[in-house]
Design a protein around this motif. Structure first.
Motif, PDB file in Angstrom:
ATOM      1  N   MET A   3       0.879  -1.176   0.000  1.00 50.52           N
ATOM      2  CA  MET A   3       0.000   0.000   0.000  1.00 50.52           C
ATOM      3  C   MET A   3       0.906   1.213   0.000  1.00 50.52           C
ATOM      4  O   MET A   3       1.878   1.278   0.771  1.00 50.52           O
ATOM      5  N   MET A   4       0.572   2.177  -0.869  1.00 47.46           N
ATOM      6  CA  MET A   4       1.429   3.337  -1.045  1.00 47.46           C
ATOM      7  C   MET A   4       0.626   4.628  -0.904  1.00 47.46           C
ATOM      8  O   MET A   4      -0.520   4.707  -1.351  1.00 47.46           O
ATOM      9  N   HIS A   5       1.246   5.613  -0.286  1.00 47.65           N
ATOM     10  CA  HIS A   5       0.664   6.945  -0.129  1.00 47.65           C
ATOM     11  C   HIS A   5       1.677   7.957  -0.649  1.00 47.65           C
ATOM     12  O   HIS A   5       2.802   8.013  -0.154  1.00 47.65           O
ATOM     13  N   LYS A   6       1.284   8.697  -1.667  1.00 47.83           N
ATOM     14  CA  LYS A   6       2.158   9.710  -2.279  1.00 47.83           C
ATOM     15  C   LYS A   6       3.513   9.125  -2.680  1.00 47.83           C
ATOM     16  O   LYS A   6       4.556   9.751  -2.495  1.00 47.83           O
ATOM     17  N   GLY A   7       3.492   7.899  -3.207  1.00 51.72           N
ATOM     18  CA  GLY A   7       4.718   7.280  -3.707  1.00 51.72           C
ATOM     19  C   GLY A   7       5.550   6.551  -2.673  1.00 51.72           C
ATOM     20  O   GLY A   7       6.594   5.989  -3.003  1.00 51.72           O
ATOM     21  N   TYR A   8       5.118   6.537  -1.403  1.00 50.87           N
ATOM     22  CA  TYR A   8       5.870   5.873  -0.337  1.00 50.87           C
ATOM     23  C   TYR A   8       5.073   4.694   0.216  1.00 50.87           C
ATOM     24  O   TYR A   8       3.873   4.812   0.473  1.00 50.87           O
ATOM     25  N   ALA A   9       5.753   3.590   0.431  1.00 51.06           N
ATOM     26  CA  ALA A   9       5.103   2.393   0.969  1.00 51.06           C
ATOM     27  C   ALA A   9       4.836   2.576   2.456  1.00 51.06           C
ATOM     28  O   ALA A   9       5.695   3.063   3.188  1.00 51.06           O
ATOM     29  N   TYR A  10       3.634   2.187   2.895  1.00 46.81           N
ATOM     30  CA  TYR A  10       3.366   2.170   4.325  1.00 46.81           C
ATOM     31  C   TYR A  10       2.899   0.815   4.828  1.00 46.81           C
ATOM     32  O   TYR A  10       2.770   0.627   6.031  1.00 46.81           O
ATOM     33  N   TYR A  11       2.630  -0.125   3.968  1.00 50.91           N
ATOM     34  CA  TYR A  11       2.397  -1.503   4.402  1.00 50.91           C
ATOM     35  C   TYR A  11       2.850  -2.412   3.270  1.00 50.91           C
ATOM     36  O   TYR A  11       2.326  -2.348   2.168  1.00 50.91           O
ATOM     37  N   GLU A  53       3.514 -22.630  -8.805  1.00 52.69           N
ATOM     38  CA  GLU A  53       2.570 -21.618  -8.339  1.00 52.69           C
ATOM     39  C   GLU A  53       3.029 -21.083  -6.986  1.00 52.69           C
ATOM     40  O   GLU A  53       3.381 -21.846  -6.091  1.00 52.69           O
ATOM     41  N   ILE A  54       3.026 -19.760  -6.877  1.00 54.52           N
ATOM     42  CA  ILE A  54       3.338 -19.117  -5.594  1.00 54.52           C
ATOM     43  C   ILE A  54       2.123 -18.293  -5.191  1.00 54.52           C
ATOM     44  O   ILE A  54       1.331 -17.869  -6.041  1.00 54.52           O
ATOM     45  N   GLU A  55       1.964 -18.074  -3.894  1.00 54.80           N
ATOM     46  CA  GLU A  55       0.775 -17.390  -3.392  1.00 54.80           C
ATOM     47  C   GLU A  55       1.140 -16.484  -2.219  1.00 54.80           C
ATOM     48  O   GLU A  55       2.028 -16.797  -1.431  1.00 54.80           O
ATOM     49  N   LEU A  56       0.418 -15.371  -2.127  1.00 60.62           N
ATOM     50  CA  LEU A  56       0.590 -14.418  -1.037  1.00 60.62           C
ATOM     51  C   LEU A  56      -0.789 -13.970  -0.582  1.00 60.62           C
ATOM     52  O   LEU A  56      -1.624 -13.593  -1.417  1.00 60.62           O
ATOM     53  N   LEU A  57      -1.049 -14.021   0.725  1.00 57.91           N
ATOM     54  CA  LEU A  57      -2.270 -13.463   1.293  1.00 57.91           C
ATOM     55  C   LEU A  57      -1.923 -12.121   1.915  1.00 57.91           C
ATOM     56  O   LEU A  57      -0.921 -11.993   2.624  1.00 57.91           O
ATOM     57  N   TYR A  58      -2.765 -11.130   1.653  1.00 63.65           N
ATOM     58  CA  TYR A  58      -2.472  -9.757   2.065  1.00 63.65           C
ATOM     59  C   TYR A  58      -3.719  -9.152   2.698  1.00 63.65           C
ATOM     60  O   TYR A  58      -4.757  -9.027   2.039  1.00 63.65           O
ATOM     61  N   LEU A  59      -3.638  -8.817   3.975  1.00 58.89           N
ATOM     62  CA  LEU A  59      -4.714  -8.115   4.659  1.00 58.89           C
ATOM     63  C   LEU A  59      -4.437  -6.624   4.513  1.00 58.89           C
ATOM     64  O   LEU A  59      -3.417  -6.134   5.002  1.00 58.89           O
ATOM     65  N   THR A  60      -5.325  -5.929   3.817  1.00 64.49           N
ATOM     66  CA  THR A  60      -5.076  -4.510   3.575  1.00 64.49           C
ATOM     67  C   THR A  60      -5.124  -3.737   4.888  1.00 64.49           C
ATOM     68  O   THR A  60      -5.935  -4.042   5.764  1.00 64.49           O
ATOM     69  N   PRO A  61      -4.292  -2.739   5.013  1.00 70.04           N
ATOM     70  CA  PRO A  61      -4.384  -1.862   6.183  1.00 70.04           C
ATOM     71  C   PRO A  61      -5.514  -0.856   5.960  1.00 70.04           C
ATOM     72  O   PRO A  61      -6.094  -0.781   4.877  1.00 70.04           O
ATOM     73  N   GLU A  62      -5.806  -0.087   6.966  1.00 64.05           N
ATOM     74  CA  GLU A  62      -6.739   1.025   6.784  1.00 64.05           C
ATOM     75  C   GLU A  62      -6.034   2.049   5.889  1.00 64.05           C
ATOM     76  O   GLU A  62      -4.926   2.498   6.201  1.00 64.05           O
ATOM     77  N   ALA A  63      -6.652   2.373   4.779  1.00 64.00           N
ATOM     78  CA  ALA A  63      -6.019   3.302   3.828  1.00 64.00           C
ATOM     79  C   ALA A  63      -5.992   4.706   4.417  1.00 64.00           C
ATOM     80  O   ALA A  63      -6.948   5.148   5.049  1.00 64.00           O
ATOM     81  N   ASP A  94      -4.906   6.225  -2.259  1.00 67.73           N
ATOM     82  CA  ASP A  94      -3.697   5.436  -2.037  1.00 67.73           C
ATOM     83  C   ASP A  94      -3.687   4.249  -2.989  1.00 67.73           C
ATOM     84  O   ASP A  94      -4.724   3.731  -3.375  1.00 67.73           O
ATOM     85  N   VAL A  95      -2.504   3.821  -3.346  1.00 68.09           N
ATOM     86  CA  VAL A  95      -2.331   2.800  -4.375  1.00 68.09           C
ATOM     87  C   VAL A  95      -1.985   1.449  -3.750  1.00 68.09           C
ATOM     88  O   VAL A  95      -1.117   1.365  -2.871  1.00 68.09           O
ATOM     89  N   PHE A  96      -2.677   0.418  -4.207  1.00 68.53           N
ATOM     90  CA  PHE A  96      -2.320  -0.962  -3.897  1.00 68.53           C
ATOM     91  C   PHE A  96      -1.502  -1.464  -5.083  1.00 68.53           C
ATOM     92  O   PHE A  96      -1.940  -1.369  -6.225  1.00 68.53           O
ATOM     93  N   ARG A  97      -0.312  -2.005  -4.797  1.00 66.24           N
ATOM     94  CA  ARG A  97       0.606  -2.419  -5.868  1.00 66.24           C
ATOM     95  C   ARG A  97       1.048  -3.869  -5.661  1.00 66.24           C
ATOM     96  O   ARG A  97       1.374  -4.276  -4.553  1.00 66.24           O
ATOM     97  N   VAL A  98       1.064  -4.620  -6.757  1.00 66.47           N
ATOM     98  CA  VAL A  98       1.582  -5.984  -6.774  1.00 66.47           C
ATOM     99  C   VAL A  98       2.742  -6.029  -7.753  1.00 66.47           C
ATOM    100  O   VAL A  98       2.637  -5.511  -8.866  1.00 66.47           O
ATOM    101  N   THR A  99       3.845  -6.637  -7.329  1.00 66.67           N
ATOM    102  CA  THR A  99       4.999  -6.787  -8.220  1.00 66.67           C
ATOM    103  C   THR A  99       5.627  -8.176  -8.032  1.00 66.67           C
ATOM    104  O   THR A  99       5.444  -8.820  -7.007  1.00 66.67           O
ATOM    105  N   ILE A 100       6.351  -8.587  -9.050  1.00 68.79           N
ATOM    106  CA  ILE A 100       7.284  -9.709  -8.934  1.00 68.79           C
ATOM    107  C   ILE A 100       8.654  -9.058  -9.007  1.00 68.79           C
ATOM    108  O   ILE A 100       9.020  -8.471 -10.032  1.00 68.79           O
ATOM    109  N   TRP A 101       9.371  -9.086  -7.904  1.00 70.94           N
ATOM    110  CA  TRP A 101      10.665  -8.420  -7.821  1.00 70.94           C
ATOM    111  C   TRP A 101      11.757  -9.466  -8.026  1.00 70.94           C
ATOM    112  O   TRP A 101      11.976 -10.323  -7.182  1.00 70.94           O
ATOM    113  N   ASN A 102      12.435  -9.368  -9.157  1.00 68.36           N
ATOM    114  CA  ASN A 102      13.525 -10.286  -9.496  1.00 68.36           C
ATOM    115  C   ASN A 102      14.839  -9.658  -9.036  1.00 68.36           C
ATOM    116  O   ASN A 102      15.577  -9.078  -9.822  1.00 68.36           O
TER     117      ASN A 102
END
Length: 109
Positions: A40-48, A66-76, A81-89
Motif C-alpha cells: 500500500m502506497m501513499h504519495k509514492g511511499y510504501a506504508y504496508y 505456483e506461488i501465493e501471497l495473502l495480504y490483509l489490507t491496512p486502513e487506507a 492510495d495505491v495498492f501495488r503488486v509486483t514480482i521483484w527479481n
C-alpha cells in the motif's frame, strides 16, 4: 507491476487479497532470489508491505510453479492510495511469469 487505487477495490475498511502467480525457473537461474510483493502506497511511499520469497527447495526447476501471497489490507490513509503488486527479481537472472491472479476475498454471508 499492477497498480490500483484503494477506492477502486470497493473495500469499506479492510480486505483480504489473495495473489497467485505461476513462475518458471530455468535451471540456469537456480539460486536466483525473487519475491511476490504487495504494497500500500501513499504519495509514492510504501506504508504496508508484505512479500513471499520462495525457497529453491520448494520450487521445481525447468517447470511452472505456483506461488501465493495473502495480504490483509491496512486502513487506507486516503482513498487514492495505491495498492501495488509486483514480482521483484532481485537476483537478475531470467524467470518467467504467467497468470498473475489477484482476488479480493469476500466473506460468505
Amino acid at each position: 507491476k499492477f497498480d490500483i487505487a484503494f477506492k477502486d477495490l470497493k473495500i469499506d475498511e479492510y480486505g483480504l487479497i489473495r495473489i497467485k502467480a505461476r513462475v518458471y525457473i530455468p535451471a540456469e537461474s537456480e539460486n536466483n532470489p525473487f519475491s511476490l510483493t504487495a504494497t500500500m502506497m501513499h504519495k509514492g511511499y510504501a506504508y504496508y508491505y508484505k512479500n513471499v520469497k520462495p525457497t529453491y527447495q520448494a520450487l521445481q526447476l525447468d517447470q511452472w510453479n505456483e506461488i501465493e501471497l495473502l495480504y490483509l489490507t491496512p486502513e487506507a490513509r486516503k482513498p487514492e492510495d495505491v495498492f501495488r503488486v509486483t514480482i521483484w527479481n532481485s537476483g537478475g537472472k531470467p524467470i518467467f511469469v504467467d497468470q498473475v491472479i489477484i482476488d479480493l476475498m469476500k466473506p460468505k454471508l
